[in-house]
Design an enzyme around this catalytic site. Structure first.
Site, PDB file in Angstrom:
ATOM      1  N   ARG A  14      -6.479  24.905  43.893  1.00 46.09           N
ATOM      2  CA  ARG A  14      -6.325  25.399  42.642  1.00 46.09           C
ATOM      3  C   ARG A  14      -5.740  26.945  42.896  1.00 46.09           C
ATOM      4  NH1 ARG A  14      -6.856  30.210  39.954  1.00 46.09           N
ATOM      5  NH2 ARG A  14      -9.011  30.521  40.798  1.00 46.09           N
ATOM      6  N   ASP A  15      -6.386  27.868  43.339  1.00 42.57           N
ATOM      7  CA  ASP A  15      -5.846  29.261  43.267  1.00 42.57           C
ATOM      8  C   ASP A  15      -4.679  29.134  44.233  1.00 42.57           C
ATOM      9  OD1 ASP A  15      -5.416  32.067  43.310  1.00 42.57           O
ATOM     10  OD2 ASP A  15      -7.547  32.572  43.202  1.00 42.57           O
ATOM     11  N   HIS A 204     -14.885  36.944  44.756  1.00 41.70           N
ATOM     12  CA  HIS A 204     -13.454  36.383  44.851  1.00 41.70           C
ATOM     13  C   HIS A 204     -12.855  37.403  45.351  1.00 41.70           C
ATOM     14  CE1 HIS A 204     -10.521  33.400  43.190  1.00 41.70           C
ATOM     15  NE2 HIS A 204      -9.604  34.506  43.168  1.00 41.70           N
ATOM     16  N   HIS A 206      -8.971  38.654  47.168  1.00 38.98           N
ATOM     17  CA  HIS A 206      -7.524  38.467  47.428  1.00 38.98           C
ATOM     18  C   HIS A 206      -7.430  39.464  48.730  1.00 38.98           C
ATOM     19  CE1 HIS A 206      -5.823  35.364  44.596  1.00 38.98           C
ATOM     20  NE2 HIS A 206      -7.050  35.737  44.125  1.00 38.98           N
ATOM     21  N   CYS A 237      -2.539  34.915  41.833  1.00 37.98           N
ATOM     22  CA  CYS A 237      -2.072  34.549  40.431  1.00 37.98           C
ATOM     23  C   CYS A 237      -0.778  34.974  39.889  1.00 37.98           C
ATOM     24  CB  CYS A 237      -3.300  35.512  39.414  1.00 37.98           C
ATOM     25  SG  CYS A 237      -2.928  35.327  37.680  1.00 37.98           S
ATOM     26  N   ASN A 246      -5.702  34.293  48.721  1.00 37.14           N
ATOM     27  CA  ASN A 246      -7.174  34.687  48.852  1.00 37.14           C
ATOM     28  C   ASN A 246      -7.653  34.815  50.109  1.00 37.14           C
ATOM     29  OD1 ASN A 246      -6.577  32.569  46.282  1.00 37.14           O
ATOM     30  ND2 ASN A 246      -8.833  33.351  46.095  1.00 37.14           N
TER      31      ASN A 246
HETATM   32  P1  HMG Z   1       0.639  30.428  24.963  1.00 41.93           P
HETATM   33  O1  HMG Z   1       2.251  30.205  24.901  1.00 41.93           O
HETATM   34  O2  HMG Z   1       0.230  31.679  24.024  1.00 41.93           O
HETATM   35  O3  HMG Z   1       0.007  29.229  24.245  1.00 41.93           O
HETATM   36  O4  HMG Z   1       0.030  30.261  26.283  1.00 41.93           O
HETATM   37  P2  HMG Z   1       0.279  28.172  22.895  1.00 41.93           P
HETATM   38  O5  HMG Z   1      -1.033  28.015  22.311  1.00 41.93           O
HETATM   39  O6  HMG Z   1       1.363  28.759  21.992  1.00 41.93           O
HETATM   40  O7  HMG Z   1       1.118  26.860  23.494  1.00 41.93           O
HETATM   41  C1  HMG Z   1       2.436  26.828  23.990  1.00 41.93           C
HETATM   42  C2  HMG Z   1       2.513  25.356  24.532  1.00 41.93           C
HETATM   43  O8  HMG Z   1       1.713  25.039  25.662  1.00 41.93           O
HETATM   44  C3  HMG Z   1       2.531  24.670  23.503  1.00 41.93           C
HETATM   45  O9  HMG Z   1       3.269  23.275  23.878  1.00 41.93           O
HETATM   46  C4  HMG Z   1       0.939  23.993  24.069  1.00 41.93           C
HETATM   47  O10 HMG Z   1       0.668  22.767  23.320  1.00 41.93           O
HETATM   48  C5  HMG Z   1       0.811  24.037  25.341  1.00 41.93           C
HETATM   49  P3  HMG Z   1       4.553  23.103  22.944  1.00 41.93           P
HETATM   50  O11 HMG Z   1       3.977  22.732  21.558  1.00 41.93           O
HETATM   51  O12 HMG Z   1       5.346  24.301  23.056  1.00 41.93           O
HETATM   52  O13 HMG Z   1       5.146  21.762  23.381  1.00 41.93           O
HETATM   53  N1  HMG Z   1      -0.467  24.459  25.728  1.00 41.93           N
HETATM   54  C6  HMG Z   1      -1.139  23.619  26.599  1.00 41.93           C
HETATM   55  N2  HMG Z   1      -0.798  22.526  27.249  1.00 41.93           N
HETATM   56  C7  HMG Z   1      -1.538  21.889  28.144  1.00 41.93           C
HETATM   57  N3  HMG Z   1      -2.870  22.406  28.573  1.00 41.93           N
HETATM   58  C8  HMG Z   1      -3.232  23.601  27.887  1.00 41.93           C
HETATM   59  C9  HMG Z   1      -2.332  24.299  26.821  1.00 41.93           C
HETATM   60  N4  HMG Z   1      -2.375  25.096  26.190  1.00 41.93           N
HETATM   61  C10 HMG Z   1      -1.328  25.248  25.458  1.00 41.93           C
HETATM   62  N5  HMG Z   1      -4.450  24.048  28.110  1.00 41.93           N
HETATM   63  C11 HMG Z   1      -2.042  29.923  27.534  1.00 41.93           C
HETATM   64  C12 HMG Z   1      -1.618  30.663  26.589  1.00 41.93           C
HETATM   65  C13 HMG Z   1      -3.548  30.111  27.841  1.00 41.93           C
HETATM   66  C14 HMG Z   1      -2.059  28.370  27.264  1.00 41.93           C
HETATM   67  C15 HMG Z   1      -1.252  30.281  28.873  1.00 41.93           C
HETATM   68  O14 HMG Z   1      -1.082  31.781  28.871  1.00 41.93           O
HETATM   69  C16 HMG Z   1      -1.543  29.637  29.847  1.00 41.93           C
HETATM   70  O15 HMG Z   1      -1.720  28.468  30.227  1.00 41.93           O
HETATM   71  N6  HMG Z   1      -2.338  30.630  31.003  1.00 41.93           N
HETATM   72  C17 HMG Z   1      -2.684  30.168  32.169  1.00 41.93           C
HETATM   73  C18 HMG Z   1      -2.283  31.306  33.179  1.00 41.93           C
HETATM   74  C19 HMG Z   1      -2.895  30.560  34.635  1.00 41.93           C
HETATM   75  O16 HMG Z   1      -3.077  29.577  34.932  1.00 41.93           O
HETATM   76  N7  HMG Z   1      -3.299  31.724  35.369  1.00 41.93           N
HETATM   77  C20 HMG Z   1      -3.799  31.707  36.634  1.00 41.93           C
HETATM   78  C21 HMG Z   1      -5.330  31.360  36.651  1.00 41.93           C
HETATM   79  S1  HMG Z   1      -6.286  32.582  36.609  1.00 41.93           S
HETATM   80  C22 HMG Z   1      -6.386  33.197  38.142  1.00 41.93           C
HETATM   81  O17 HMG Z   1      -5.735  32.720  39.058  1.00 41.93           O
HETATM   82  C23 HMG Z   1      -7.386  34.359  38.399  1.00 41.93           C
HETATM   83  C24 HMG Z   1      -8.432  33.967  39.289  1.00 41.93           C
HETATM   84  O18 HMG Z   1      -8.378  33.306  40.473  1.00 41.93           O
HETATM   85  C25 HMG Z   1      -9.268  35.136  39.656  1.00 41.93           C
HETATM   86  C26 HMG Z   1      -8.360  36.229  40.205  1.00 41.93           C
HETATM   87  O19 HMG Z   1      -8.103  36.193  41.406  1.00 41.93           O
HETATM   88  O20 HMG Z   1      -8.486  37.366  39.434  1.00 41.93           O
HETATM   89  C27 HMG Z   1      -9.302  32.911  38.528  1.00 41.93           C
HETATM   90 MG    MG Z   2      -7.570  34.363  42.385  1.00 43.53          MG
END
Ligand code: HMG
Ligand code: MG
Length: 302
Positions: A14-15, A204, A206, A237, A246
């Protein structure tokens, strides 16, 4: 007093892969996960049910879960109600929700300010707990934010507290951009162990600035025995400027083995998984442990 056993949560699939520029074939991801599973991980983050518009690499989330679920704890990330609905249509039983401490990070990562994001996620956590899911909350920018700088420790504790009150089973607390020092890691994790006695606490790190192993040692001394790591040191991220990999699973397992702390992880099997995924990546894997391992493999055995 250091723990006798440490649990390693492998987050490579994933990450590790979410920030990779090349779109990796689903089959290669599945083979990567299966090889990692043979290394002995009982907990792993498999994929994310996030918006494919935001993170195209994770668009095959349901194919991954269809092929990789087993009796071990397999986490998937979900950012919102839509992601949760997608997870509900699978057999997944462990979900990771995520939120940063900083407003600017949350705006870039989830398109919401911290309060708006928590208002969406906390009721979802309560709902999911009543349905029997295991929930981890991943807390980003717990030390530093790439846009706002140093975070106030009390703000981090407050975000953690809200998730604990909503009923999460685990907090995975992250140094998103690898800036924390061992002193800072010790201060935050010692406090977390005092505040949240009935919640699993995971660190966690990095490794952006090469301090992750030192921080893990500080956490071990603070009583932490769960760590997120990524095979090959992959990861970062996409929405945290400057975030790189990581801490490498192989480095952590090696260090703990040498310290007499068991992990149940077979290092040779981890390296097979690293060998398998490397050709699909846009950059070579350069963790120090890997080059050492390659050199050791070249040394004739007689
Ligand atoms: P948004 O653009 O505000 O969402 O994004 P929306 O509700 O306006 O939807 C936009 C489009 O996305 C729509 O499609 C939705 O249907 C679709 P359209 O109508 O335009 O065709 N949609 C989805 N499709 C599938 N699955 C979903 C989904 N949600 C909306 N769940 C949103 C808001 C939260 C969706 C977006 O910002 C997002 O997906 N963000 C994810 C970011 C991400 O994955 N970051 C990495 C993970 S966190 C990380 O790595 C940190 C961590 O490792 C810890 C650390 O190290 O800090 C955990
Ligand atoms: Mg991370």
């Amino acid at each position: 007093m250091l723990p006798e056993h440490v649990t390693i949560i492998e987050v490579g699939p994933r990450d590790g892969l979410q920030n990779e520029a090349n779109l990796i074939p689903t089959e290669a991801k599945i083979n990567f996960i299966q090889l990692l599973k043979s290394a002995g991980f009982n907990e792993m983050e498999l994929t994310s049910f996030v918006s494919p518009k935001w993170v195209p690499q994770m668009k095959d989330a349901s194919e991954i879960t269809d092929s990789c679920l087993d009796e071990t704890r397999n986490f998937v990330l979900a950012p919102n109600r839509k992601g949760i609905e997608r997870v509900r249509s699978t057999d997944v039983s462990a979900i990771a929700v995520f939120a940063g401490v900083s407003n600017s990070f949350n705006q870039k990562n989830s398109n919401k300010k911290t309060d708006e994001l928590l208002n969406e996620l906390l009721p979802l956590v309560k709902e999911l707990k009543s349905e029997g899911y295991f929930i981890r909350a991943c807390i980003s920018t717990a030390f530093y934010c790439p846009y706002e700088g140093k975070m106030d420790l009390e703000d981090t504790i407050l975000v953690c507290k809200k998730f604990v009150e909503a009923g999460v089973d685990e907090l995975s607390v992250a140094d998103t951009i690898g800036m924390a020092t061992p002193e800072e890691a010790s201060a935050l994790f010692s406090r977390l162990t005092k505040e949240f006695k009935s919640t699993l606490l995971t660190a966690h790190f990095h490794d952006t600035r090469g301090m992750a192993l030192a921080n893990i040692y500080a956490c071990l001394q603070a009583g932490i025995s769960r760590f997120d790591t990524s095979a090959g040191g992959l990861g970062g991220c996409p929405f945290a400027k400057g975030a790189t990999g990581n801490v490498a699973t192989e480095s952590v397992v090696y260090m703990l083995d040498r310290m007499g702390i068991s992990t149940g992880i077979n290092l040779d099997e981890v390296m097979k998984a690293v060998d398998l995924i490397e050709p699909y990546l846009s950059r070579g894997i350069t963790t120090p442990f890997r080059s050492l391992y390659l050199k050791e493999k070249e040394v004739p055995s007689n």
